[in-house]
Design a protein around this motif. Sequence first.
Motif, PDB file in Angstrom:
ATOM      1  N   GLN A 167       2.693  10.514   5.342  1.00 27.64           N
ATOM      2  CA  GLN A 167       3.239   9.179   5.512  1.00 27.64           C
ATOM      3  C   GLN A 167       2.821   8.599   6.858  1.00 27.64           C
ATOM      4  O   GLN A 167       2.185   9.262   7.666  1.00 27.64           O
ATOM      5  N   GLN A 168       3.212   7.334   7.093  1.00 30.64           N
ATOM      6  CA  GLN A 168       2.726   6.644   8.285  1.00 30.64           C
ATOM      7  C   GLN A 168       3.153   7.335   9.581  1.00 30.64           C
ATOM      8  O   GLN A 168       2.440   7.325  10.557  1.00 30.64           O
ATOM      9  N   LYS A 169       4.375   7.923   9.562  1.00 32.36           N
ATOM     10  CA  LYS A 169       4.809   8.708  10.726  1.00 32.36           C
ATOM     11  C   LYS A 169       4.382  10.156  10.519  1.00 32.36           C
ATOM     12  O   LYS A 169       4.223  10.590   9.386  1.00 32.36           O
ATOM     13  N   LEU A 200      -3.337   9.791   2.298  1.00 35.21           N
ATOM     14  CA  LEU A 200      -3.182   9.645   3.749  1.00 35.21           C
ATOM     15  C   LEU A 200      -2.879   8.190   4.081  1.00 35.21           C
ATOM     16  O   LEU A 200      -3.722   7.313   3.895  1.00 35.21           O
ATOM     17  N   ASP A 201      -1.664   7.941   4.549  1.00 36.00           N
ATOM     18  CA  ASP A 201      -1.224   6.574   4.829  1.00 36.00           C
ATOM     19  C   ASP A 201      -1.433   6.261   6.303  1.00 36.00           C
ATOM     20  O   ASP A 201      -0.648   6.679   7.157  1.00 36.00           O
ATOM     21  N   GLU A 202      -2.478   5.532   6.606  1.00 31.08           N
ATOM     22  CA  GLU A 202      -2.811   5.169   7.992  1.00 31.08           C
ATOM     23  C   GLU A 202      -2.631   6.321   8.966  1.00 31.08           C
ATOM     24  O   GLU A 202      -1.890   6.192   9.942  1.00 31.08           O
ATOM     25  N   LYS A 248       0.825  -1.214   0.000  1.00 27.78           N
ATOM     26  CA  LYS A 248       0.000   0.000   0.000  1.00 27.78           C
ATOM     27  C   LYS A 248       0.858   1.263   0.000  1.00 27.78           C
ATOM     28  O   LYS A 248       0.640   2.181  -0.806  1.00 27.78           O
ATOM     29  N   SER A 249       1.849   1.303   0.887  1.00 32.89           N
ATOM     30  CA  SER A 249       2.702   2.501   0.940  1.00 32.89           C
ATOM     31  C   SER A 249       3.493   2.658  -0.351  1.00 32.89           C
ATOM     32  O   SER A 249       3.737   3.778  -0.810  1.00 32.89           O
ATOM     33  N   THR A 250       3.890   1.524  -0.936  1.00 33.71           N
ATOM     34  CA  THR A 250       4.600   1.578  -2.215  1.00 33.71           C
ATOM     35  C   THR A 250       3.740   2.253  -3.275  1.00 33.71           C
ATOM     36  O   THR A 250       4.219   3.095  -4.038  1.00 33.71           O
TER      37      THR A 250
END
Lengths: 258, 263
Positions: B81-83, B157-159, B47-49
Amino acid sequence: MPEWLKKTLPPLIFGLALILGWELLTIITDADPRIYPAPSEVLSALFSNLSEVFRNAKITTLEMVLGFIFGATIGISLGIILAYSRIFRSAVYPWLIVSQTIPIPAIAAVLVIWFGFSIVPKVLVVVMIAFFPIAVSTVDGLKAVDPEMVQLMRTFGASKARIFREVRIPVALPYIFTGAKVAAAFSVLGAVFGEWVGAKGGLGYLLLLKNRAVNTDEVFAIILALSILGVGFFGLIVLIERLTIPWYHKARQLEGVQ
Amino acid sequence: MEERISVNNVSKGFGEGEARVDVLDGVDVRVGRHNFVSLLGPSGCGKSTLFNIISGLMEPTEGEALVDGSDDRLGTCGYMQQKDLLMPWKKIVDNVALGLMVKGTPRSEARRQADDILERFGLGGFGHRYASEISGGMRQRAALARTFLAGDDVLLLDEPFGALDSLTRLQMQSWLLDVWQESAASILFITHDVDEAIRLSDRVYVLSERPARVVLTLEIDLPRPRPYEMVMTREFAEYKAQAIRYLHPDEPALIDEEVIPDA
Ligand SMILES: Nc1ncnc2c1ncn2[C@@H]1O[C@H](COP(=O)(O)OP(=O)(O)OP(=O)(O)O)[C@@H](O)[C@H]1O
Ligand SMILES: [Mg+2]
């Protein structure tokens, strides 16, 4: 009890106890004050030679500060090149480490042959001592960047120069200051070494004179002056650090609380 | 409908020869104007990719990714990103203004807009603190504010709520829906949480294990606004049952076929 008092009280009490013990020891053993001076005698020697100590301290301070500034400039520039150029790093890094194994007094002696009794050899010795910890910490700092932070900047369309300025430098600064503090503490040492192999002034030079005359109380007075100089310089760097990267200390304080 | 994001048959592999890892396998994803679309998939499926590709940080091995019809994507999306990636050396307001400033808005104007959005995001008065001085939920909102300002209304929006406790998470979902309704933003949203995906979205793509393929496209026809209680309705449960069936194809069917007639 306020926080700062909690921090300063233990070392203060410990220091005072040591000095008091020393004073008592000289009284009990009835030591020869010319060889084993009591702290009180050291202090009085310092005050009776105050103008002489002060005049020479100015010389040493100048050597130290100049050497530190040049050393820091060289260290940071070198660190940046080392961090960015792999070829340069593999060619130069091992030799940098070798350079740190050379005994400083040996180099200092040669520098006097080259540059005479001027200020140059002393400054150069300080530069040689100061640049290394700063160069190493700059390399480490520039590599400590979170790659995702760089990605974030790239999604904004930021240039490499912009990323360097806004992300890499701020991340590296706490590391660079750690190196600078080590360098500052060793700068006094460099200046004194530089003066020992040939000088017409400075606290190191004065120390040799008094030592030859076996004025032990005055020798200790100069040692005291040198350590005040060293601690003062260290404190100055800490102050600059606090002013330059206030966010770093806030974050660390919060971590301490948790 | 005009597509803001279109991902056409995108495949991506990392490495060469023996060490090659295929991460995406012919993925198609579309996000229309002012749509809220979610990607739901197992951990590590890619997913992030996919986000890295859409944002322009990476290029696909095959296929194409377009933002507003253009292949030149870097700098067009707001990517969270996730962070939270708030920079500890900048005050919150400068963190939020950063994207605008990099794109050339003068500092004072960027700060003014940052102050505005902080106010709207319930962070008025916190702009002059450092990131270490605010709570986790606030950091997340600040990172979202930065993303809203930086993206030309296309947001990845990644998580964003992955690290929050479930209570805060529900509040943040409601809040995000409000913010989105009032904005012109088109959002592509990654989550592991089936409820979250269905509650927020107009459409949910369910992805397979790595290499990721789209195994199910769910058009969510639930009315808005969507209060949290909606997760207890029958319609919601039907969507959920379908998503779960495709997320865990090897599990025996847990839900009685009687309950979900035409899953
Ligand atoms: N730059 C890269 N080089 C090599 N492999 C990579 C790279 N980026 C991601 N991968 C691999 O691709 C796979 C998918 O990673 P990705 O981060 O896209 O998964 P994800 O679905 O976002 O997972 P999660 O839900 O845990 O965030 C992982 O196996 C990862 O190791
Ligand atoms: Mg991920």
